[in-house]
Structure formats: C-alpha cells, structure tokens
Write a protein that holds these residues in place. Structure first.
Motif, PDB file in Angstrom:
ATOM      1  N   PRO A 157       0.819  -1.224   0.000  1.00  0.00           N
ATOM      2  CA  PRO A 157       0.000   0.000   0.000  1.00  0.00           C
ATOM      3  C   PRO A 157       0.850   1.270   0.000  1.00  0.00           C
ATOM      4  N   SER A 158       0.158   2.406  -0.077  1.00  0.00           N
ATOM      5  CA  SER A 158       0.809   3.715  -0.159  1.00  0.00           C
ATOM      6  C   SER A 158       1.626   4.032   1.095  1.00  0.00           C
ATOM      7  N   GLY A 159       2.816   4.588   0.903  1.00  0.00           N
ATOM      8  CA  GLY A 159       3.622   5.060   2.025  1.00  0.00           C
ATOM      9  C   GLY A 159       4.432   3.980   2.716  1.00  0.00           C
ATOM     10  N   THR A 160       4.481   2.785   2.136  1.00  0.00           N
ATOM     11  CA  THR A 160       5.266   1.714   2.755  1.00  0.00           C
ATOM     12  C   THR A 160       6.733   1.794   2.332  1.00  0.00           C
TER      13      THR A 160
ATOM     14  N   SER B  82       8.471   3.155  -3.693  1.00  0.00           N
ATOM     15  CA  SER B  82       9.214   3.931  -4.697  1.00  0.00           C
ATOM     16  C   SER B  82      10.649   4.172  -4.254  1.00  0.00           C
ATOM     17  N   SER B  83      10.822   4.642  -3.004  1.00  0.00           N
ATOM     18  CA  SER B  83      12.180   4.946  -2.531  1.00  0.00           C
ATOM     19  C   SER B  83      13.038   3.690  -2.542  1.00  0.00           C
TER      20      SER B  83
ATOM     21  N   ARG C 237       4.757   9.626   7.090  1.00  0.00           N
ATOM     22  CA  ARG C 237       5.716   9.744   5.980  1.00  0.00           C
ATOM     23  C   ARG C 237       5.118  10.580   4.844  1.00  0.00           C
TER      24      ARG C 237
ATOM     25  N   GLU D 243       5.898  14.806   3.333  1.00  0.00           N
ATOM     26  CA  GLU D 243       6.270  15.233   1.972  1.00  0.00           C
ATOM     27  C   GLU D 243       5.491  16.466   1.529  1.00  0.00           C
TER      28      GLU D 243
ATOM     29  N   THR E 170       7.903  -2.346   7.418  1.00  0.00           N
ATOM     30  CA  THR E 170       8.898  -1.258   7.470  1.00  0.00           C
ATOM     31  C   THR E 170       8.625  -0.245   8.582  1.00  0.00           C
TER      32      THR E 170
ATOM     33  N   LEU F 288      11.632   0.264  10.669  1.00  0.00           N
ATOM     34  CA  LEU F 288      12.912   0.231   9.949  1.00  0.00           C
ATOM     35  C   LEU F 288      13.196   1.572   9.289  1.00  0.00           C
ATOM     36  N   THR F 289      14.483   1.918   9.186  1.00  0.00           N
ATOM     37  CA  THR F 289      14.819   3.104   8.394  1.00  0.00           C
ATOM     38  C   THR F 289      14.776   2.700   6.923  1.00  0.00           C
ATOM     39  N   LEU F 290      14.693   3.709   6.046  1.00  0.00           N
ATOM     40  CA  LEU F 290      14.694   3.423   4.609  1.00  0.00           C
ATOM     41  C   LEU F 290      15.964   2.649   4.239  1.00  0.00           C
TER      42      LEU F 290
ATOM     43  N   VAL G 234      15.641  -0.999   4.956  1.00  0.00           N
ATOM     44  CA  VAL G 234      14.762  -1.704   4.009  1.00  0.00           C
ATOM     45  C   VAL G 234      15.527  -1.963   2.707  1.00  0.00           C
TER      46      VAL G 234
HETATM   47  N1  LIG Z   1      11.439   2.983   6.236  1.00  0.00           N
HETATM   48  C1  LIG Z   1      11.183   4.288   6.135  1.00  0.00           C
HETATM   49  N2  LIG Z   1      11.302   5.095   7.199  1.00  0.00           N
HETATM   50  C2  LIG Z   1      11.028   6.414   7.128  1.00  0.00           C
HETATM   51  N3  LIG Z   1      10.605   7.049   5.999  1.00  0.00           N
HETATM   52  C3  LIG Z   1      10.455   6.300   4.905  1.00  0.00           C
HETATM   53  C4  LIG Z   1      10.731   4.884   4.899  1.00  0.00           C
HETATM   54  N4  LIG Z   1      10.477   4.416   3.651  1.00  0.00           N
HETATM   55  C5  LIG Z   1      10.071   5.467   2.922  1.00  0.00           C
HETATM   56  N5  LIG Z   1      10.071   6.600   3.646  1.00  0.00           N
HETATM   57  C6  LIG Z   1       9.648   7.950   3.222  1.00  0.00           C
HETATM   58  O1  LIG Z   1       8.228   7.887   3.137  1.00  0.00           O
HETATM   59  C7  LIG Z   1       7.757   8.609   2.010  1.00  0.00           C
HETATM   60  C8  LIG Z   1       6.925   7.684   1.117  1.00  0.00           C
HETATM   61  O2  LIG Z   1       7.789   6.698   0.557  1.00  0.00           O
HETATM   62  P1  LIG Z   1       7.540   6.104  -0.885  1.00  0.00           P
HETATM   63  O3  LIG Z   1       8.768   5.346  -1.258  1.00  0.00           O
HETATM   64  O4  LIG Z   1       7.061   7.161  -1.839  1.00  0.00           O
HETATM   65  O5  LIG Z   1       6.334   5.071  -0.584  1.00  0.00           O
HETATM   66  P2  LIG Z   1       5.308   4.365  -1.577  1.00  0.00           P
HETATM   67  O6  LIG Z   1       5.963   4.319  -2.932  1.00  0.00           O
HETATM   68  O7  LIG Z   1       5.113   2.994  -0.991  1.00  0.00           O
HETATM   69  O8  LIG Z   1       4.065   5.179  -1.557  1.00  0.00           O
HETATM   70  C9  LIG Z   1       9.007   9.172   1.314  1.00  0.00           C
HETATM   71  O9  LIG Z   1       9.163  10.503   1.742  1.00  0.00           O
HETATM   72  C10 LIG Z   1      10.125   8.305   1.825  1.00  0.00           C
HETATM   73  O10 LIG Z   1      11.366   8.988   1.881  1.00  0.00           O
END
Ligand SMILES: Nc1ncnc2c1ncn2[C@@H]1O[C@H](COP(=O)(O)OP(=O)(O)O)[C@@H](O)[C@H]1O
Ligand SMILES: Nc1ccn([C@@H]2O[C@H](COP(=O)(O)OP(=O)(O)O)[C@@H](O)[C@H]2O)c(=O)n1
Length: 232
Positions: A15-18, A21-22, A161, A165, A204, A207-209, A212
C-alpha cells in the motif's frame, strides 16, 4: 561458473507510504537494474481522463477510451520519467485531484488490460533486469518474477511519511485518505492490491529506509546466487 550476471526481475508491492518507490529506485540503482513505477502509469491515465473531461465515476466512459492515451515510462532509476501523448506528466500526476481519483480509474478492467500489457512489454525489454513496483506485480503482472517483496507499515507510520512530503498537510486527514484508497484498491474485483503467496513480507514500520534497502538488496543477491529451479 559464468562471469555473466543473469537478468533478474524483482516485484515490489504494497500500500501507499510503505516505501515502495524509494526502496525500488535505490535497489535498482545499487544493482544496475531498470526501474518501473506502475502507480505513475495509473496516475498518468487518470490525469489524461480528467484533462479530457471524462467522468471517472462512469466506468463505461473510462473503459471506452482506455486505449487512447499514449503513455511512455522512462526506466532509469536516477531519473524516473513519464509522458502522456508526448507531454511530461511527472508533475500533474501528483496533484490531490489525481490522487483522489486514481483508484476509480485503476479499478476499470479495460484500463488494467492496457496498462498491464504495457508493463509486461517494458519488463521483457529490460536487458539486465528490472525492479517493478505497484499493487499487483507479484500476483498478476509478473507472476514469474525472481523475487517478490510485499512491503507493509502501520497506517500511522505511512500517514506521517506521506504528510512529511506535503508542506502544511494534516496527518489525520492524510491517514483517512490513505485508508480510503487502500480499501478501494484491495476490494476491487480485477487484480486487487494483494500479497502473492510466494512474496517475502517486510514490515517497514520500525525500519529506516536504509535498512529496508539493504534487506531487499540482500534478498536479490541471495536469489541470484541460489541454483535455478529446473523445470522437469
Ligand atoms: N522505512 C522508512 N522510514 C522512514 N521514511 C520512509 C521509509 N520508507 C520510505 N520513507 C519515506 O516515506 C515517504 C513515502 O515513501 P515512498 O517510497 O514514496 O512510498 P510508496 O511508494 O510505498 O508510496 C518518502 O518521503 C520516503 O522517503
Ligand atoms: N500496480 C498498480 C499500481 C498502482 N495502482 C493504482 O494506482 C494508484 C497510485 O499508485 P501509487 O503507487 O502512485 O501510489 P502511492 O503509493 O505513491 O501513493 C493506487 O492507489 C492504485 O489505485 C494499481 O492499481 N496497480
């Protein structure tokens, strides 16, 4: 042993915000793979529908024109790009209006057929391999992917998260909007958001990015060094 590294296909859903993309961009960059953001394609077709005056709540009207827009996705993880009919769509697809309407458009089966065909052709053209992120990559688009990851996180972490943004955004309202979209994406009939049976689930929340990314890179490397299953 061969010196050539075989092509690898990685599916990352959730789902969104997991962090899809990053994580996907960083993993693709680290391993020299292509990258595809399938959510951007559904956003792009939604932007085209809005721009052309199509009522997105009318599934038949959306279905009738699903094949019209020409969507092109760049696959460089360092410079993700998307155009619709030759126009740069990377900014317009991130508006609140597109975000609030994309689930209605992505639920239309004719839309999914067009976009799924496009995704499969991009994946099969990626020579060294590709990281593809979305909602139904492991279950429907690329069921034979070498590695499937399903990212999760608590609604609170995801909302924090996402609202981080957007300047001045309200965390509670963001949380409600995320939950609404998750419910729509998970309950649609055609190819809902779901974890594939053979996907590795990574929560996640705590966890930090960077953690992951390291986890997924390790899983790809393990998969690459494991002996291939030979069909008999
Ligand atoms: N494990 C993490 N801990 C803290 N922030 C994160 C983590 N993973 C992603 N983020 C941040 O959360 C936001 C959403 O991440 P994103 O990769 O766009 O998620 P999705 O593609 O699943 O919607 C971004 O600003 C990203 O830098
Ligand atoms: N493989 C996919 C990817 C996205 N989508 C749709 O596209 C929307 C936007 O996806 P996204 O990945 O850009 O969303 P965010 O996680 O960035 O908020 C989702 O809410 C789904 O409705 C889908 O149906 N199937």
């Amino acid at each position: 042993m061969s010196d050539t590294v075989e092509s690898v296909i990685v599916a990352i859903d959730g789902p969104s915000g997991t962090g899809k993309s990053s994580t996907s961009k960083a993993v693709a960059s680290a391993l020299g793979l292509s990258y595809l953001d399938t959510g951007a394609q559904y956003r792009a077709i939604t932007w085209w529908m809005i721009s052309n005056g199509i009522d997105v709540s009318d599934a038949a009207a959306v279905a009738a024109v699903a094949g019209k827009p020409v969507i092109e996705s760049g696959t460089d993880p360092a410079a993700p790009a998307i155009t619709v009919d030759g126009l740069d769509a990377s900014g317009p697809i991130r508006t609140q209006e597109v975000t609030s309407k994309v689930s209605a458009v992505s639920a239309v089966p004719e839309v999914r057929t067009v976009i799924t065909d496009l995704q499969r052709s991009i994946a099969s053209a990626a020579g060294k391999g590709i990281v593809v992120e979305g909602r139904d990559i492991g279950t429907t688009v690329l069921p034979d992917a070498d590695l499937k990851i399903f990212l999760t996180a608590s609604p609170e972490a995801r909302a924090a998260r996402r609202s981080g943004e957007i300047k001045g955004s309200d965390v509670a309202a963001t949380r409600e909007a995320l939950i609404r979209r998750d419910t729509a994406d998970s309950s649609r009939k055609t190819s809902p958001l779901a974890k594939a049976d053979d996907a590795v689930e990574v929560d996640t929340t705590e966890l930090t990015l960077q953690q992951v990314i390291e986890c997924v890179v390790t899983l790809v490397e393990e998969r690459r060094s494991a002996p291939k299953q030979v069909a008999r």
